[in-house]
Design a protein around this motif. Structure first.
Motif, PDB file in Angstrom:
ATOM      1  N   GLN A  68     -27.502 -33.983 -37.889  1.00 30.90           N
ATOM      2  CA  GLN A  68     -28.541 -33.342 -38.697  1.00 30.90           C
ATOM      3  C   GLN A  68     -29.096 -32.098 -37.998  1.00 30.90           C
ATOM      4  N   ILE A  69     -29.362 -32.243 -36.703  1.00 35.88           N
ATOM      5  CA  ILE A  69     -29.895 -31.129 -35.911  1.00 35.88           C
ATOM      6  C   ILE A  69     -28.904 -29.969 -35.912  1.00 35.88           C
ATOM      7  N   THR A  70     -27.642 -30.293 -35.672  1.00 32.62           N
ATOM      8  CA  THR A  70     -26.611 -29.251 -35.615  1.00 32.62           C
ATOM      9  C   THR A  70     -26.514 -28.507 -36.939  1.00 32.62           C
ATOM     10  N   LYS A  71     -26.468 -29.229 -38.040  1.00 26.08           N
ATOM     11  CA  LYS A  71     -26.359 -28.591 -39.356  1.00 26.08           C
ATOM     12  C   LYS A  71     -27.565 -27.722 -39.653  1.00 26.08           C
ATOM     13  N   TYR A  72     -28.760 -28.248 -39.386  1.00 23.79           N
ATOM     14  CA  TYR A  72     -29.973 -27.506 -39.717  1.00 23.79           C
ATOM     15  C   TYR A  72     -30.096 -26.223 -38.900  1.00 23.79           C
ATOM     16  N   ALA A 101     -30.105 -22.258 -39.870  1.00 21.75           N
ATOM     17  CA  ALA A 101     -31.190 -21.354 -39.472  1.00 21.75           C
ATOM     18  C   ALA A 101     -30.632 -20.116 -38.785  1.00 21.75           C
ATOM     19  N   GLY A 102     -29.667 -20.300 -37.899  1.00 21.56           N
ATOM     20  CA  GLY A 102     -29.082 -19.173 -37.182  1.00 21.56           C
ATOM     21  C   GLY A 102     -28.235 -18.283 -38.060  1.00 21.56           C
ATOM     22  N   SER A 103     -27.777 -18.809 -39.188  1.00 22.03           N
ATOM     23  CA  SER A 103     -26.878 -18.048 -40.063  1.00 22.03           C
ATOM     24  C   SER A 103     -27.598 -17.232 -41.121  1.00 22.03           C
ATOM     25  N   THR A 121     -27.803 -22.685 -33.103  1.00 25.11           N
ATOM     26  CA  THR A 121     -28.568 -21.492 -33.446  1.00 25.11           C
ATOM     27  C   THR A 121     -27.846 -20.228 -33.018  1.00 25.11           C
ATOM     28  N   PHE A 122     -27.269 -20.259 -31.811  1.00 24.76           N
ATOM     29  CA  PHE A 122     -26.678 -19.051 -31.253  1.00 24.76           C
ATOM     30  C   PHE A 122     -25.235 -18.808 -31.669  1.00 24.76           C
ATOM     31  N   LEU A 123     -24.508 -19.836 -32.137  1.00 28.19           N
ATOM     32  CA  LEU A 123     -23.109 -19.642 -32.518  1.00 28.19           C
ATOM     33  C   LEU A 123     -22.946 -18.638 -33.663  1.00 28.19           C
ATOM     34  N   PRO A 124     -23.719 -18.743 -34.750  1.00 34.67           N
ATOM     35  CA  PRO A 124     -23.580 -17.723 -35.798  1.00 34.67           C
ATOM     36  C   PRO A 124     -23.906 -16.321 -35.299  1.00 34.67           C
TER      37      PRO A 124
END
Length: 398
Positions: A225-229, A233-235, A302-305
């Motif tokens: 859930q954290i990863t998806k959210y 947000a980052g995208s 967050t930082f990957l996108p």
């Protein structure tokens, strides 16, 4: 052709006068000692890497700033990643991005551990009281330097700057359409495509991290859930790192109920009192929700996108960035970006300056940095934190 545009057009990629490890070392230091949020961090990069060391040209910097504003994600991190790409391609972008984020990520892991083990950090509000006021002075000076250096005497760009600043102050957000519109406007006025006929109108820590790394008690559902959210947000959140704060509030407090209002405010305070990119507060939030691996998942997602949306278009920016039309477009986006950053100073200032002591701290910081141009910002921030620890209890008691 306009004088500013001509200078940018003539400028080409600076010769590589540094090693990749020197650049990584610089961003490790900036990530560990660079206070003031995205405005100040962008200003430090311009001052240190363009003016003083001359590792990059003004054109390199402006291309990176424009790309960072056009793509979603944290501005300072994207600018750093782009500069890493300029001479060292994808390897440079990757290592620079990691170096920039790692110090502040480790700091928020440490603060998250202390927060959960000692029932909150009461002293944090006192430190935040002082530091947030000093930060206003730091980013005000950084914005002034960015404005005068990158816009100069260009009347069109100053007009775009003013409009962008006003829109940011009124809407309290950074609008993508404004950056795109500014870029197109300057492109059409300064270097119109051939199908448009020109006319007269167009020319005017020691924390035991190993104990935190255990995977046996991980809640994989919550971690997903954290990863998806945070990937979402980052995208899709545009603007500076501060732009993600209201978006995060609606998700982690209102929608998922992972944090209380008080915990979320403490997370924002952590973002402001730690150096490096403000958006690393996602790591602190992730730690409170799911310990160490929650912090890792939130920060990476967050930082990957931000990383992908910088390095994928970067080759095309470098290949076509010197064409007159692209130069003009970048000039327009840059003017709007700096204007938006100036507007953000006002918005943040209104929220942070609450009384006479905070106003004096902000003005005093700006005056010191104006007078003593080589005064290290970490010393100013440390002094402001000490002042906050002393003054805040007196103010809240009265």
């Amino acid at each position: 052709m306009n004088e500013t545009t001509s200078a940018a057009a003539i400028s080409s990629a600076a010769p590589r006068s540094y090693t990749l490890w020197q650049l990584i070392a610089y961003f490790l230091r900036l990530g560990a000692l660079g206070f003031g949020g995205p405005v100040a961090l962008a200003g430090y990069m311009d001052r240190d890497l363009v003016e003083r060391r001359q590792w990059f040209t003004e054109a390199d910097y402006k291309e990176g700033l424009a790309l960072a504003q056009l793509a979603p994600g944290p501005l300072a991190a994207q600018l750093a990643i782009y500069l890493g790409f300029v001479h060292y391609s994808f390897l440079g972008a990757t290592l620079v991005g990691l170096a920039f984020v790692l110090p502040s990520f480790l700091m928020v892991i440490g603060l998250g551990w202390a927060y959960t083990h000692f029932g909150g950090l009461g002293w944090m509000q006192a430190v935040f009281y002082g530091v947030s006021s000093a930060v206003i002075g730091i980013i005000a000076i950084s914005t002034w330097k960015l404005s005068t250096k990158n816009i100069g005497k260009d009347k069109l760009q100053w007009a775009i700057f003013a409009v962008a600043a006003a829109v940011t102050i009124i809407t309290q957000s950074e609008e993508l359409w404004l950056f795109l519109g500014a870029g197109v406007l300057v492109w059409l006025l300064r270097a119109p495509p051939k199908f448009i006929k020109p006319s007269s109108t167009l020319h005017s820590s020691a924390i035991p991290l190993l104990a935190l790394l255990g995977l046996s008690n991980v809640d994989w559902t919550k971690l997903w859930q954290i990863t998806k959210y945070f990937f979402y947000a980052g995208s899709f959140v545009f603007g500076s790192g501060l732009a993600i704060v209201p978006f995060l509030y609606s998700g982690v407090v209102k929608e998922y109920g992972w944090l209380t209002d008080h915990q979320f405010l403490d997370a924002v305070a952590v973002a402001m009192i730690t150096p490096g990119p403000v958006v690393v507060t996602t790591g602190f939030i992730g730690f409170l929700v799911a310990d160490f691996w929650g912090a890792v998942a939130a920060a990476l997602a967050t930082f990957l996108p931000c990383y992908l949306l910088t390095v994928l278009p970067a080759p095309y920016f470098k290949k076509y960035g010197k064409k007159p039309g692209i130069v003009a477009f970048v000039d327009g986006v840059t003017a709007a970006a700096i204007g938006s950053l100036a507007g953000a100073v006002v918005v943040i200032g209104v929220r942070s300056i609450k009384d006479v002591p905070t106003a004096l701290l902000a003005l005093g910081t700006a005056a010191l940095l104006w007078k003593f141009k080589k005064l290290p910002e970490p010393i100013v921030v440390a002094a402001a934190a000490l002042i906050g620890l002393v003054v805040y209890p007196l103010v809240t008691r009265s």
